[in-house]
Design an enzyme around this catalytic site. Sequence first.
Site, short mmCIF file in Angstrom:
data_model
loop_
_atom_site.label_atom_id
_atom_site.label_comp_id
_atom_site.label_asym_id
_atom_site.label_seq_id
_atom_site.Cartn_x
_atom_site.Cartn_y
_atom_site.Cartn_z
N TRP A 99 41.23 46.76 48.97
CA TRP A 99 41.79 46.51 47.64
C TRP A 99 42.51 47.75 47.12
CZ3 TRP A 99 42.55 41.75 46.70
CH2 TRP A 99 41.61 40.77 47.05
N ASP A 167 39.60 50.45 39.13
CA ASP A 167 39.37 49.03 39.44
C ASP A 167 37.86 48.86 39.63
OD1 ASP A 167 39.07 46.52 40.53
OD2 ASP A 167 40.48 46.82 42.19
N LYS A 191 33.38 38.20 39.93
CA LYS A 191 32.32 38.78 40.77
C LYS A 191 31.01 38.97 40.02
CE LYS A 191 35.67 39.89 43.91
NZ LYS A 191 36.99 40.48 43.94
C1 LIG Z 1 38.17 40.80 44.24
C2 LIG Z 1 38.79 42.11 44.02
C3 LIG Z 1 40.14 42.22 43.63
C4 LIG Z 1 41.06 41.03 43.52
O1 LIG Z 1 40.77 40.24 42.44
P1 LIG Z 1 41.68 38.96 42.09
O2 LIG Z 1 41.07 38.47 40.83
O3 LIG Z 1 41.54 37.99 43.22
O4 LIG Z 1 43.07 39.43 41.91
C5 LIG Z 1 40.62 43.50 43.40
N1 LIG Z 1 39.85 44.59 43.52
C6 LIG Z 1 38.57 44.51 43.89
C7 LIG Z 1 37.76 45.76 44.00
C8 LIG Z 1 37.99 43.27 44.14
O5 LIG Z 1 36.71 43.19 44.51
#
Ligand SMILES: *Cc1c(COP(=O)(O)O)cnc(C)c1O
Length: 356
Positions: A99, A167, A191
């Site tokens: 990511w 993030d 998540k």
């Molecule tokens: C799941 C995830 C994403 C992507 O999220 P989306 O909502 O599908 O865009 C980005 N960064 C991390 C660390 C993730 O776990």
Amino acid sequence: MKVHNFNAGPSVLPKEVIKKSAQSVINFNDSGLSLLEISHRSIDFLEIIEKTTFLVKRIMNLNDDYAILFLQGGATLQFSMVPYNLMNKKAAYLDTGFWAKNAINEAKKFGKVRVLFSGKNKNYTYISKNYHIPYDMDYFHCTSNNTIVGSQMKIFPVTYSIPLVCDMSSDIFSRKLDFCKFSLIYASAQKNVSSAGMTIVIVKKDILEKIRKNIPSYMDYKIHIHNNSILNTPNVFSIYTSMLTLEWIENQGGLSVLGEKNQYKAKLLYDEIDHNNLFENKIHKENRSDMNVSFFLKKKNLEKEFNKMWKKENIVGLDGHRYLGGYRASIYNALPLKSIQFLIEIMKEFEKKFSY
Ligand SMILES: *Cc1c(COP(=O)(O)O)cnc(C)c1O
């Protein structure tokens, strides 16, 4: 039926949150209407957004220097929204996983990206603490938890006047941190918080003041702040469900209590992986994630047998990411300790049967 849900995202949520959220879809606050049928500009919904904002700030111990936004487009949109808003010329990034790499690739479309550390040549099994952040960066970006490989930053650098951007999609609300050190945090909800289709953005308002760019409205943090997250129709359902999860978090005792529980849960599982003859974890010990525990069979030819064993026990979501193979147990806030103990029992039983 009892199912042990180790899905990486969308993933397990507290049972009582699901129940209440489902109830609101049928009859919201005894109004005779579904949550899905009310106006996003109604008093009822404005109260939800206000309460959710309040809870985020209280749980993270943030003051009114911060704005809380509930946007769409996932964390993926934030990969470009961050540089669109914050990058003048160059920004610094850590490449700690898949990511993080995606975030870097998007940022490159807006200016120069300095990658201060990349774990790529070690298959992202390690996160360095030894890097230097140049003084002339517009911001510094990192990924607190690398969902796919299963690694996690335990400490964050001091960035002085350079905005720290993170993030936190897969570990937001999982532990206590000094959140005031961050200038911008984003996390997609699916998540640890709510349903998919909503991203929480926490932004310190003063970093937006020097921006003099002409940004498309939906991409502009300032416009969202001005419109209190209802520039357009937001994901009402996901925001409401987040509010319920945040209430649940407070009822659990907040982030320090949850953080300890999460550490304990993760330790049980890592201990089993380390002691079991048939499994291994490849992440540097100090970077092991408390949210996503990845592991591999030492003898790949046992794969079929192991899969058969956990699948018949109503364990779901244990397959590793399609890039990596192996296994990954995502053990977010709402995953019960019992599910981990159950998985450990299965692993022990498997060892007894197949280790010779
Ligand atoms: C799941 C995830 C994403 C992507 O999220 P989306 O909502 O599908 O865009 C980005 N960064 C991390 C660390 C993730 O776990």
